[in-house]
Write an enzyme that holds these catalytic residues in place. Sequence first.
Site, short mmCIF file in Angstrom:
data_model
loop_
_atom_site.label_atom_id
_atom_site.label_comp_id
_atom_site.label_asym_id
_atom_site.label_seq_id
_atom_site.Cartn_x
_atom_site.Cartn_y
_atom_site.Cartn_z
N TRP A 1 29.11 23.32 -84.80
CA TRP A 1 27.73 23.34 -84.29
C TRP A 1 27.24 21.91 -84.07
CZ3 TRP A 1 23.65 27.46 -86.09
CH2 TRP A 1 24.18 28.75 -85.91
N ASP B 1 25.88 19.71 -95.65
CA ASP B 1 26.75 20.77 -96.20
C ASP B 1 27.13 20.41 -97.62
OD1 ASP B 1 28.45 23.18 -94.55
OD2 ASP B 1 29.10 22.72 -96.59
N ASP C 1 23.29 27.71 -90.50
CA ASP C 1 24.42 28.64 -90.47
C ASP C 1 24.98 28.76 -91.89
OD1 ASP C 1 26.14 30.37 -89.10
OD2 ASP C 1 27.60 28.80 -88.63
N LYS D 1 20.88 32.02 -89.96
CA LYS D 1 21.80 33.14 -90.16
C LYS D 1 21.32 33.98 -91.35
CE LYS D 1 26.30 32.34 -91.36
NZ LYS D 1 27.39 32.60 -90.43
N1 SAM Z 1 28.15 26.10 -88.42
C1 SAM Z 1 29.39 25.64 -89.04
C2 SAM Z 1 30.30 25.15 -87.95
O1 SAM Z 1 29.93 25.24 -86.78
O2 SAM Z 1 31.38 24.63 -88.23
C3 SAM Z 1 30.03 26.73 -89.89
C4 SAM Z 1 29.20 27.01 -91.12
S1 SAM Z 1 29.99 28.04 -92.30
C5 SAM Z 1 29.79 29.62 -91.61
C6 SAM Z 1 28.81 28.07 -93.60
C7 SAM Z 1 28.64 26.76 -94.33
O3 SAM Z 1 27.54 26.87 -95.26
C8 SAM Z 1 29.85 26.35 -95.17
O4 SAM Z 1 30.40 25.16 -94.69
C9 SAM Z 1 29.30 26.19 -96.57
O5 SAM Z 1 29.86 25.13 -97.30
C10 SAM Z 1 27.82 25.95 -96.29
N2 SAM Z 1 26.97 26.17 -97.47
C11 SAM Z 1 27.00 27.25 -98.28
N3 SAM Z 1 26.13 27.08 -99.29
C12 SAM Z 1 25.52 25.88 -99.10
C13 SAM Z 1 24.54 25.14 -99.82
N4 SAM Z 1 24.00 25.62 -100.95
N5 SAM Z 1 24.15 23.94 -99.36
C14 SAM Z 1 24.72 23.44 -98.21
N6 SAM Z 1 25.65 24.08 -97.50
C15 SAM Z 1 26.06 25.29 -97.93
#
Ligand code: SAM
Length: 204
Positions: free
Chosen positions: A63, A81, A122, A162
């Site tokens: 993204w 992230d 996301d 999301k």
């Molecule tokens: N949009 C991204 C892309 O285009 O590559 C993919 C995102 S992936 C579906 C969801 C992301 O949310 C993961 O990389 C995960 O580490 C992150 N995530 C989950 N919990 C989180 C938190 N508490 N703080 C920050 N990031 C988090």
Amino acid sequence: MAKRHHSKPNWLAEHFTDEYVKKAHLTGTRSRAGFKLEQIQCRDRLLKPGMTVIDLGAAPGAWSAYVRDKIGHQGKVIAVDILPMDQLAGVECIQGDFRDAATYAALKVALLGEAADLVLSDMAPNMSGIPAIDQPGIYVLAECALDAACELLRPGGHFLVKVFQGAGFEDFLMLMRSHFKQVATRKPKASRARSKEVYLLGSR
Ligand code: SAM
């Protein structure tokens, strides 16, 4: 002796035959998730040159890379992230848990007092497959993102987040409606049909 089975589990077979996994591989896109934002952009035209965009849950970075290409050098992308993310030229990366005050403080520092035009989230927790764990998990993240959007978005800005359909969805939708003039649901083609994932788009 019993025969060993070498057949792939269904999810693995699905992964390798998935149109968007193949497309990501061919185009060098960091993840298939990139196509979801591209499809939302085709419909809603959220990204414009020169914008300031916050990308929450940005790793591995599809993204952020797409946003950077759309907003150009005059724009600013801040990616957050909990996981480390390989550097992307023109993207400022903050590693931290977005539920932590320190991560939010780092994001505000990176904004240099500017308001954001667009906040993307996301973020998704590691899925356990147990709805009683996964549903509250996504809504904790979505509410953190909503709080940030409410504080950091300029008037007229947009928030794309999301969520998962099911428990918590209606309550979160009502919360979104209380903060945004318009709220729309988006299910891009690249989001698997069997997944409960949908995106809510709020317009200020
Ligand atoms: N949009 C991204 C892309 O285009 O590559 C993919 C995102 S992936 C579906 C969801 C992301 O949310 C993961 O990389 C995960 O580490 C992150 N995530 C989950 N919990 C989180 C938190 N508490 N703080 C920050 N990031 C988090």
